[in-house]
Design a protein around this motif. Structure first.
Motif: not given
Length: 417
Positions: A84, A82, A52
């Motif tokens: 995404k 993360q 991130d």
């Protein structure tokens, strides 16, 4: 190259799988934000795993003195990681307007040898914007026949069944105002890095995606935001996969982008593949043989439940009459009282007077008088209701040894005169 892959599972399941493989996931999209398809095409929104970091990439604190290339003590715990949702087909951040589909197809893959020199369109991405592209496996077409006109699709996946993690690059772009309302909106895109095929896939194609092993030092190095200068160490990670893979032909229907089926990742000659017409007829024969083993004589067992009733118009079979307890009746004993039996048939529930003559009995059976009005009897349907007693269906015969007195003769004797 890699122009089509499979990702027919939900984002929540991908998150769980990555965590099971030792990759921390601090943030993930909802299940409806990513496309679930077994025929994932360029231009679709897939799942990308990355650190991130800001949209400009990881900060380049040590980029000037080159210390970043010598970093060996990585600290991935200082960053959040993360999953995404991004669009497949990288669009560089300096792009002013949305490119056409043909231009986007040129950036769905990035050759590993194009990253060796520290120049070109991939320079910023390879330094600060490295990622993993999650997939169940990828498709490749084997050219056969004269001139390679026939193309047979093959599916490639890990032999251990785990998710594939392709090495990739990502970027974020904001278009200028083009009149379509897209100005100011951030668009995240990605590309998949390819390398030479390993020995197992040489027959299929000369290129394959770079596959990194989960929970290894290689993935930690690749995703480390502090390594913001391209180095030989990073370049050395881009090599053919050394693990075990499975590769087999699949349905040709996967060649059309609009098609989608879980059968696309099943071998075309597998018994589990419902689209295989040979399997369809084979399964029908197997089911027939199995049914013959269970019921060799072809008998159909009655499974309907019986109900207690006095009509024969129901589909269910009639119940077996219960035996009458008490004194046993014989035909001779029944013949001694024909008037009583006839009275039951003509007027059930009412006892007749023994002084009535045969003519009166006939008259009472043909009509009923109520309050001075004669009511005609209801028409019968020709069906004789079955009685619940065991001797209701018995045929009444007159014993040849007995002489019947006047007044006790049957009604049939009356009409016979």
């Amino acid at each position: 190259m890699c122009g089509r892959y499979a990702l027919g599972i939900r984002a929540s399941f991908v998150r769980h799988q990555l965590q099971q493989q030792g990759l921390p996931v601090d943030e993930a999209p909802d299940d409806d934000e990513a496309r679930e398809t077994y025929n994932f095409p360029p231009g679709a929104y897939g799942l990308v795993y990355r650190a991130d970091v800001p949209d400009q990439g990881a900060p380049a604190d040590n980029e000037e003195n080159g210390d970043a290339a010598e970093v060996t003590n990585t600290q991935p715990e200082s960053y959040n990681y993360q999953i995404k949702t991004m669009k497949w087909g990288l669009i560089p951040f300096w792009t002013k307007r949305s490119p056409d589909y043909g231009s986007m197809l040129k950036t769905i893959n990035c050759r590993d040898d194009s990253l060796i020199e520290d120049r070109g369109m991939w320079t910023t991405m390879k330094r600060k914007k490295r990622c993993l592209v999650v997939a169940q496996g990828f498709y490749e077409w084997l050219k056969k026949g004269p001139g390679g006109k026939e193309k047979v699709p093959h599916f490639v996946k890990r032999k251990d069944g785990n998710l594939m993690c392709f090495a990739g690059l990502w970027d974020c772009v904001q278009y200028e105002d083009s009149g379509d309302g897209s100005a100011g909106e951030k668009l995240y895109t990605y590309t998949i890095i390819t390398t030479d095929s390993n020995k197992q896939l040489k027959f299929l194609h000369d290129r394959m995606p770079v596959i990194l092993e989960p929970d290894t030092e290689a993935i930690k190095i690749w995703l480390d935001p502090k390594r913001n200068k391209w180095s030989k160490e990073l370049q050395s990670l881009l090599k053919p996969f050394e693990g075990e893979l499975e590769c087999y032909p699949v349905s040709k229907e996967v060649g059309k982008v609009g098609n989608n089926s879980p059968d696309f990742i099943i071998p075309v000659d597998s018994k589990e593949n419902k689209n295989n017409i040979a399997n369809f007829f084979g399964n029908a024969k197997a089911k027939k043989k199995e049914s013959m083993k269970e019921n060799p004589e072809g008998k159909v067992e009655e499974t309907r439940s019986t109900i207690d009733h006095e009509s024969t118009e129901d589909n269910a079979p009639l119940p077996v009459p219960e035996p009458v307890l008490g004194k046993k009746h014989t035909l001779e004993e029944d013949d001694t009282q024909p008037d009583a039996k006839q009275q039951k048939l003509s007027s059930p529930g009412k006892s007749s007077s023994p002084s009535k003559t045969t003519e009166e009995k006939i008259a009472s059976s043909l009509s009923k008088t109520t309050a001075g009005k004669t009511v005609s009897p209801q028409k019968t349907t020709g069906r004789t209701p079955r009685s619940g007693t065991s001797n209701a269906g018995a045929t009444m015969k007159t014993s040849p040894n007995k002489n019947t007195e006047k007044g006790t003769q049957r009604i049939t004797s009356f009409f016979g005169k």
